[in-house]
Design a protein around this motif. Structure first.
Motif, PDB file in Angstrom:
ATOM      1  N   ARG A   1       0.835  -1.196   0.000  1.00 51.73           N
ATOM      2  CA  ARG A   1       0.000   0.000   0.000  1.00 51.73           C
ATOM      3  C   ARG A   1       0.872   1.249   0.000  1.00 51.73           C
ATOM      4  NH1 ARG A   1      -5.448  -0.352   3.245  1.00 51.73           N
ATOM      5  NH2 ARG A   1      -6.427  -2.044   2.142  1.00 51.73           N
ATOM      6  N   SER A   2       0.740   2.094   1.009  1.00 53.80           N
ATOM      7  CA  SER A   2       1.489   3.341   0.954  1.00 53.80           C
ATOM      8  C   SER A   2       2.921   3.173   1.453  1.00 53.80           C
ATOM      9  CB  SER A   2       0.775   4.412   1.771  1.00 53.80           C
ATOM     10  OG  SER A   2       0.680   3.991   3.101  1.00 53.80           O
TER      11      SER A   2
ATOM     12  N   ARG B   1       6.608   2.002   1.139  1.00 56.81           N
ATOM     13  CA  ARG B   1       7.597   1.605   0.148  1.00 56.81           C
ATOM     14  C   ARG B   1       8.579   0.625   0.779  1.00 56.81           C
ATOM     15  NH1 ARG B   1       5.828   3.402  -4.621  1.00 56.81           N
ATOM     16  NH2 ARG B   1       7.930   3.361  -5.484  1.00 56.81           N
TER      17      ARG B   1
ATOM     18  N   GLU C   1     -15.770   1.609  23.761  1.00 60.16           N
ATOM     19  CA  GLU C   1     -15.482   3.047  23.734  1.00 60.16           C
ATOM     20  C   GLU C   1     -14.553   3.409  22.584  1.00 60.16           C
ATOM     21  OE1 GLU C   1     -16.168   5.552  26.583  1.00 60.16           O
ATOM     22  OE2 GLU C   1     -17.854   4.155  26.373  1.00 60.16           O
ATOM     23  N   LYS C   2     -13.640   2.478  22.323  1.00 63.48           N
ATOM     24  CA  LYS C   2     -12.635   2.762  21.296  1.00 63.48           C
ATOM     25  C   LYS C   2     -13.051   2.278  19.918  1.00 63.48           C
ATOM     26  CE  LYS C   2      -8.580   2.920  24.245  1.00 63.48           C
ATOM     27  NZ  LYS C   2      -7.331   2.295  24.639  1.00 63.48           N
ATOM     28  N   CYS C   3     -13.947   1.289  19.893  1.00 59.77           N
ATOM     29  CA  CYS C   3     -14.323   0.653  18.621  1.00 59.77           C
ATOM     30  C   CYS C   3     -14.879   1.678  17.637  1.00 59.77           C
ATOM     31  CB  CYS C   3     -15.362  -0.435  18.875  1.00 59.77           C
ATOM     32  SG  CYS C   3     -15.955  -1.221  17.374  1.00 59.77           S
ATOM     33  N   ILE C   4     -14.403   1.620  16.375  1.00 61.58           N
ATOM     34  CA  ILE C   4     -14.898   2.540  15.352  1.00 61.58           C
ATOM     35  C   ILE C   4     -15.911   1.868  14.438  1.00 61.58           C
ATOM     36  CG2 ILE C   4     -12.862   4.014  15.403  1.00 61.58           C
ATOM     37  CD1 ILE C   4     -11.840   2.609  12.913  1.00 61.58           C
ATOM     38  N   GLY C   5     -16.163   0.594  14.657  1.00 61.44           N
ATOM     39  CA  GLY C   5     -17.206  -0.077  13.881  1.00 61.44           C
ATOM     40  C   GLY C   5     -16.809  -0.474  12.467  1.00 61.44           C
ATOM     41  N   CYS C   6     -15.541  -0.730  12.228  1.00 60.58           N
ATOM     42  CA  CYS C   6     -15.134  -1.146  10.875  1.00 60.58           C
ATOM     43  C   CYS C   6     -15.522  -2.595  10.609  1.00 60.58           C
ATOM     44  CB  CYS C   6     -13.638  -0.959  10.670  1.00 60.58           C
ATOM     45  SG  CYS C   6     -12.605  -2.075  11.648  1.00 60.58           S
ATOM     46  N   GLN C   7     -15.675  -3.350  11.685  1.00 61.95           N
ATOM     47  CA  GLN C   7     -16.096  -4.754  11.620  1.00 61.95           C
ATOM     48  C   GLN C   7     -15.106  -5.651  10.893  1.00 61.95           C
ATOM     49  OE1 GLN C   7     -20.229  -4.724  10.331  1.00 61.95           O
ATOM     50  NE2 GLN C   7     -20.881  -3.841  12.268  1.00 61.95           N
ATOM     51  N   LEU C   8     -13.857  -5.207  10.835  1.00 61.97           N
ATOM     52  CA  LEU C   8     -12.825  -6.076  10.253  1.00 61.97           C
ATOM     53  C   LEU C   8     -12.630  -7.307  11.135  1.00 61.97           C
ATOM     54  CD1 LEU C   8     -10.113  -3.570   8.965  1.00 61.97           C
ATOM     55  CD2 LEU C   8     -11.679  -4.950   7.615  1.00 61.97           C
TER      56      LEU C   8
ATOM     57  N   TYR D   1     -14.926  -8.762  12.807  1.00 59.12           N
ATOM     58  CA  TYR D   1     -16.053  -9.661  12.559  1.00 59.12           C
ATOM     59  C   TYR D   1     -15.782 -10.506  11.327  1.00 59.12           C
ATOM     60  CZ  TYR D   1     -20.433 -11.401  10.767  1.00 59.12           C
ATOM     61  OH  TYR D   1     -21.385 -12.218  10.245  1.00 59.12           O
TER      62      TYR D   1
ATOM     63  N   ARG E   1     -22.747  -0.589  15.314  1.00 54.69           N
ATOM     64  CA  ARG E   1     -21.762  -1.289  14.484  1.00 54.69           C
ATOM     65  C   ARG E   1     -20.727  -1.994  15.342  1.00 54.69           C
ATOM     66  NH1 ARG E   1     -21.308  -1.511   9.018  1.00 54.69           N
ATOM     67  NH2 ARG E   1     -19.059  -1.554   9.329  1.00 54.69           N
TER      68      ARG E   1
ATOM     69  N   PRO F   1      -7.795  -1.916  13.609  1.00 56.21           N
ATOM     70  CA  PRO F   1      -6.949  -0.769  13.279  1.00 56.21           C
ATOM     71  C   PRO F   1      -6.798   0.242  14.410  1.00 56.21           C
ATOM     72  CG  PRO F   1      -9.119  -0.458  12.339  1.00 56.21           C
ATOM     73  CD  PRO F   1      -9.145  -1.795  13.023  1.00 56.21           C
ATOM     74  N   VAL F   2      -7.484   0.024  15.524  1.00 56.10           N
ATOM     75  CA  VAL F   2      -7.438   1.000  16.614  1.00 56.10           C
ATOM     76  C   VAL F   2      -6.498   0.496  17.710  1.00 56.10           C
ATOM     77  CG1 VAL F   2      -8.790   2.238  18.335  1.00 56.10           C
ATOM     78  CG2 VAL F   2      -9.789   1.704  16.118  1.00 56.10           C
TER      79      VAL F   2
END
Lengths: 442, 440
Positions: free
Chosen positions: B64-65, B67, B339-346, B348, B367, B387-388
Motif C-alpha cells: 500500500r502506501s 515503500r 469506547e474505542k471501537c470505530i465499527g469497521c467490523q474487520l 467480525y 456497528r 486498526p485502533v
C-alpha cells in the motif's frame, strides 16, 4: 481589504471560483486509497444514496485498476465524477467513515471517486457494452441528473431513449445550479459527453415540452415517459418591492453566475434571504464576485437552517455575515433596490412569530431571494390522470417511481421536492429498472 | 546513562549498530559519513576479485502506501580494485580508531584467502567476515551461498582463514538452507569466533506484468535476487534464536535481517544476538536513522534498568520452547473496548471468514461487534486486524493454576490418537452448519 474583487478576466473567475475539491494526482490517490480499511458492510456504502461499493473502488484504485474503479462507480451512479465533487460527502459517505470515531481524518472518498471517473472520461475509455435494442422506446422530459441517469440505465436495458431538454445544456442543476467552486462546467459537460458516448441516447436541446398537444404526441410515440423536470423559478415572497431592479431570485442569479460569470454584476452590498444550501451558494458566490458586504438573513435561529453546517462555514469563509430571526417585510427602493426592511422574529412551538415594532432596515443595492423554487404544477396539469401532492411534488409509488398515470414515471427534484444531484441520479436509475419491469413484464 | 558499548568476540564498538556489508559500505566516504552520524561499526562491502555489475539491480515489495517493506538485489561483491578499498579502510581507521571496521571477504583458493586476510589486517581491519551467504551470481561461481550450503566446505575455508588471521573471524551464513544450525556448528568447528546471520533470501521480488519478466529487469530479463528488508525480520529472528540455543554453535552472533529501528535491534539481542547489522533501512532512509535507534535503545535500557547490553542479550531465549512444551491450559479470550471501537467490523469478517465464527454483530443499528466467548479460541486474529490502538485485547481467562503441555498429555495418555478421537481439541466446539453460509 476584501478577499475578492469583481472579476474582469477569465483568470479572475478561475481564482474566485478555485475548486475546493480539485483532482487528486496519482500519488495523492495512491496514498489516500492506501488508508481505506475495507470495512465489512461499510457504513460509507450505506450512506451513499446510490450505494456505490466504495471500499471496492478504493481498493481498485490502490491496486492500479483505475478503470475497474470507475466501472464500480458508474455501475451504481452515472454521475460519478460530478457527485464526487458536489455531493455533501461530509454528511454522506465521508461523514460515515469509521475513522471519524477516532478523530482520524475520514477517507477523501469524493475526490478518489472523481480521480477514477475523471480518468476514464479523459482517456475516453469504453466501460459499457449495450445489449441489442428491445424494441421499446422511452421519452424522457428533462436532461437533469434524474433524466440522464434514467436514460443511461434504460439504454443498458435495451430501450431506445430520447431526452427532451428545454434549455441549451444538459445536466440541469449540475450545470445551472452547482456552485462553481465545487465543479466546473467543463467537467460537467465532459462527463455528459462520455455518458452519451457510452450509452448512445439522443438529447433534443431547446426543446421545451409545454403543450397538451406535444404531450399527446409523446404518448403516441413512446411506450413510457419519464418526468425529470425538476423545479421552477424562485418562489415569490409576496412583499412590496420585489419587482425592483436588482432584486433577483437565487436560482436565476446562480444560473447567470454559472453560464456567464463575467457578465454577472453583484452590487457592493448584497442581502441574501433564506437559510438553505441555495442561499449559502448565492451568498458565497456574491462574495467571490467581489461584493464588499454580503449579509445572509434567515427567519429562524441558526440551528434551524436547512443548509449543511459546512456550507454555512464555507460562506462565512468567503466573508458572508449571518443575521438570524428576521423576515423581510419590504424591499425598499426607487426603481433600484436601496435596502430591505426586516422584522425580528421569535420561534415558538416551531412557529415563527413577528415581534411587533422590531422593524429594522439594511441598506443594500442587491437582494437575492433564496426562498425555494416553484413547483411545475402548471405543466403537470397537462398530463391526464397525473396527480401531485399538496406541496406540488409529483405523486409516485415510493418503490417504483410510477406516477398515477401508469405511462409516466418520475424522479429527481420534481418528486423529492429538491435534493442533491446524487438523489436524483439514484432515483432516475431506479425508475428505469422499474419501467423495464413494468413494460417487459410477462 | 546505560552503556551501549558492544563487544562481539573481541571486536569492540561504541554501540551495537553496525552497517552490514552492502552498498552503504561500498566506500570509505560512506563509512566515514556513517561513523560521523553515530554508527558503531561497518562491515565493508565484500572484497575479492572485483566484479562487473548489471545496470538495474534492485527490486522491492511495496505494501500500500509503504515503500520497500521487502527489498531484493542482484548486485555482486565490490566492483572496485582491492587496493582502493584497502587504502580507504586505512584512512577510516585513522579517523575512527575506536569504531569497528570489518572486512567482508569472498575469494576462492586457499592462497587467495590467506593473502586477502593479511591484506585487510595490514589495512587495519578489526575483524573479517567471510561471506558465505550471497545467494545470487557469486554462488554460480562456487562462492557465497554455495559455500554456506555445504557445511564441510564452509568449515574447511574457515580453517584456512583461521590459519592466518590474527583478528576475530566472523562467518556470515546464508538462510537458504533447511537447518541453519548445521552451517553454524560447522563454522564453530572450523574455529570461527562469531557468526553473522542472515544473509539475503533467494527471491523473485515481483514480475513485470507488461513485459513478462521478473524485477529487477536487465534488458528484458532477470535472475533471482537476495531478499531483505523489514519483511525478512521474522525469518532472521528465528534463525538467530536457533543458533543461539544450539549447543554445538556456542559462539557470539551478529544479528542481521529486517532491522530498521531500536525495537528490531532489541528483538535480535533478546534472542541472543550480541550486536546487529543494518543495510536496507539505510538504503531507504540514510545513515540518519541511527539517531532514533540509539535514543530508543537508551530509553529502553533505562526503563528496564539495564546498564549494559549483556544485561539483556538472550533474555528471551528461555521463553522460546518447542511447541510440545507450551501450556495447553492457558486460555485467552478477545475483549472489545466499545469506547474505542470505530465499527469497521474487520474483526467480525476476519473471525467469521478466517477463524472461528466467534464474533457477532449487534443487528440493532450499532456497528460494535461482540465476542461470543464460548466460541473464542483465543487466536488473536481480531486483535491483529483491529486498526485502533488497544481496542481489542486478549484477556486471560484461566486461573493460572493448571499447567499441562502436549508432552504431559502424551505421557498421561490424554492426547487424541484416533481420527475420531473423543479427546480431539475441537470436539463439541460449535461451528455453523455448512448450508447456513448461503442464507446470508
Amino acid at each position: 481589504m476584501p478577499e475578492f474583487y469583481p472579476p474582469t478576466t477569465e483568470k479572475d473567475i478561475e481564482l474566485a471560483f478555485g475548486q475546493i475539491k480539485p483532482y487528486m494526482n496519482p500519488t495523492m490517490a495512491h496514498y489516500e486509497s492506501s488508508r481505506c480499511l475495507f470495512c465489512y458492510e461499510a457504513p460509507c456504502v450505506k450512506a451513499c444514496p446510490t450505494g456505490i461499493d466504495i471500499p471496492l473502488f478504493i481498493r481498485q484504485i490502490n491496486t492500479g485498476n483505475v478503470d475497474g474503479a470507475a466501472k464500480t462507480i458508474y455501475n451504481s451512479n452515472y454521475f460519478g465524477n460530478i457527485c464526487g465533487k458536489v455531493c455533501p460527502t461530509e454528511v454522506l459517505c465521508e461523514g460515515a467513515c469509521v475513522f471519524n470515531h477516532q478523530d482520524v481524518k475520514p477517507i477523501e472518498i469524493g475526490r478518489l471517486q472523481s480521480f477514477a471517473t475523471h480518468h476514464v472520461i479523459e482517456t475516453e475509455k469504453n466501460l459499457f457494452r449495450l445489449p441489442p435494442n428491445n424494441g421499446k422506446k422511452v421519452a424522457i422530459i428533462g436532461a437533469g441528473p434524474a433524466g440522464i441517469s434514467c436514460a443511461c440505465e434504460l439504454r443498458q436495458l435495451g430501450f431506445e431513449v430520447e431526452v427532451f431538454e428545454a434549455k441549451k445544456h444538459p445536466t440541469g442543476l449540475a450545470i445551472y445550479g452547482c456552485a462553481p467552486y465545487k465543479v466546473t462546467n467543463e467537467d460537467v459537460l465532459d462527463e455528459m459527453v462520455w455518458l452519451q458516448g457510452q450509452f448512445g441516447f439522443e438529447v433534443l436541446y431547446n426543446h421545451k415540452i409545454e403543450t397538451a398537444e406535444q404531450i399527446k404526441g409523446l404518448e403516441a410515440s413512446y411506450d413510457a415517459i419519464f418526468l425529470g423536470i425538476g423545479l421552477g423559478e424562485t418562489r415569490s415572497l409576496d412583499i412590496p418591492g420585489q419587482d425592483l431592479e436588482n432584486c433577483v431570485g437565487a436560482t436565476e442569479f446562480i444560473e447567470q453566475v454559472k453560464i456567464n460569470p463575467l457578465k454577472t454584476r453583484v452590487g457592493k452590498k448584497v442581502v441574501v434571504i433564506g437559510g438553505g444550501n441555495t442561499a449559502m451558494d448565492a451568498a458565497s458566490e456574491s462574495a467571490r464576485l467581489g461584493a464588499e458586504e454580503v449579509v445572509l438573513v434567515y427567519r429562524r435561529p441558526k440551528e434551524n437552517m436547512g443548509a449543511y453546517g459546512f456550507e454555512y462555514e464555507l460562506a462565512k469563509s468567503a466573508g458572508v455575515k449571518g443575521i438570524f430571526c428576521a423576515v423581510p417585510v419590504a424591499i425598499i427602493g426607487n426603481g433600484q433596490v436601496e435596502g430591505a426592511r426586516f422584522i425580528k422574529t421569535k420561534t415558538e412551538n416551531g412557529r415563527v412569530a413577528m415581534e411587533k415594532g422590531s422593524e429594522f432596515d439594511i441598506a443594500c443595492d442587491t437582494v437575492i431571494l433564496a426562498t425555494g423554487q416553484e413547483k411545475m404544477t402548471g405543466f403537470l396539469s397537462l398530463i391526464e390522470g397525473l396527480e401531485w401532492n399538496k406541496d406540488g411534488s409529483i405523486k409516485v409509488n415510493a418503490e417504483t417511481f410510477q406516477t398515477t398515470n401508469p405511462k409516466y414515471f418520475a424522479g429527481g427534484d420534481a418528486v423529492n421536492g429538491g435534493a442533491e444531484v446524487v438523489n436524483a441520479a439514484a432515483e432516475g436509475k431506479q425508475a428505469a429498472r422499474r419501467m423495464d419491469a413494468f413494460l417487459n413484464k410477462a | 546513562m546505560p552503556n551501549l558499548a558492544a563487544n562481539l568476540a573481541g571486536i569492540r564498538s561504541p554501540n551495537p549498530f553496525w552497517l552490514a556489508s552492502a552498498p552503504p559500505t561500498n566506500s570509505g566516504y560512506q563509512v566515514m559519513k556513517a561513523f560521523d552520524a553515530g554508527w558503531g561499526g561497518a562491515v565493508w562491502k565484500t572484497l575479492g576479485v572485483p566484479v562487473i555489475n548489471t545496470s538495474s539491480r534492485y527490486g522491492a515489495i511495496h505494501y500500500r502506501s509503504n515503500r520497500m517493506v521487502g527489498f531484493n538485489n542482484i548486485e555482486l561483491i565490490t566492483d572496485r580494485p582491492l587496493a582502493d578499498n584497502l587504502r580507504e579502510i586505512e584512512e577510516v581507521k585513522k579517523y575512527f580508531p575506536n569504531h569497528a571496521v570489518i572486512a567482508s571477504l569472498m575469494v576462492e583458493t586457499k592462497k587467495e584467502w590467506h593473502q586477502i586476510v593479511k591484506d585487510v589486517e595490514n589495512a587495519g581491519a578489526d575483524g573479517v567476515e567471510l561471506n558465505f551467504g550471497c545467494p545470487h551470481g557469486m554462488c554460480e561461481r562456487g562462492m557465497g551461498s554455495a559455500v554456506g550450503q555445504e557445511p564441510s566446505v564452509l568449515e574447511t575455508i574457515t580453517r584456512w582463514v583461521k590459519e592466518v588471521a590474527t583478528v576475530p573471524v566472523i562467518v556470515k551464513l546464508t538462510p537458504n538452507i533447511t537447518d541453519i544450525t548445521e552451517p553454524a556448528a560447522a563454522a564453530a568447528l572450523g574455529g570461527a569466533d562469531a557468526i553473522s546471520l542472515i544473509n539475503t533470501i533467494q527471491s523473485i521480488v515481483g514480475v513485470d506484468l507488461d513485459n513478462f519478466a521478473p524485477y529487477p529487469i536487465v534488458d528484458g530479463q532477470s535472475t533471482n535476487g537476495g531478499y531483505c528488508g523489514p519483511a525478512v525480520k521474522p525469518i532472521a529472528l528465528n534463525m538467530v534464536k536457533n543458533c543461539a540455543q544450539h549447543p554445538k554453535v556456542g559462539i557470539p552472533i551478529s544479528g542481521i535481517g529486517g532491522i530498521e529501528n531500536w525495537r528490531d535491534a532489541v528483538e535480535h539481542l533478546l534472542l541472543g544476538a550480541t550486536n546487529v547489522q543494518v543495510c536496507t533501512a539505510v538504503m531507504h532512509y540514510g545513515f540518519g536513522i541511527i539517531r532514533e535507534m540509539i535514543s530508543g535503545l537508551e530509553n529502553y535500557m533505562q526503563e528496564k534498568g539495564f546498564e549494559k547490553l549483556d544485561d539483556f542479550i538472550g533474555k528471551a531465549l528461555p521463553n522460546v520452547k518447542t511447541w510440545e512444551n507450551l501450556n495447553l491450559k492457558y486460555k485467552v479470550v478477545a475483549e472489545i473496548n466499545a469506547e474505542k471501537c470505530i465499527g469497521c467490523q474487520l474483526c467480525y469478517t476476519a473471525c467469521e471468514d478466517g477463524a472461528h465464527q466467534a464474533i457477532s454483530l449487534p443487528g440493532n443499528g450499532s456497528r460494535i461487534p461482540a465476542i461470543i466467548e464460548e466460541n473464542c479460541v483465543g487466536c488473536n486474529l481480531c486483535s491483529l486486524v483491529c486498526p485502533v490502538e488497544e481496542c481489542i485485547t486478549m484477556v486471560r481467562k484461566d486461573d493460572g493454576k493448571e499447567h499441562e503441555t502436549w508432552k504431559d498429555y502424551m505421557a498421561a495418555d490424554k492426547a487424541p490418537t484416533q481420527f475420531n478421537d473423543d479427546r480431539a481439541g475441537g470436539k463439541g466446539h460449535w461451528v455453523p452448519e455448512p448450508a447456513a453460509a448461503l442464507k446470508q
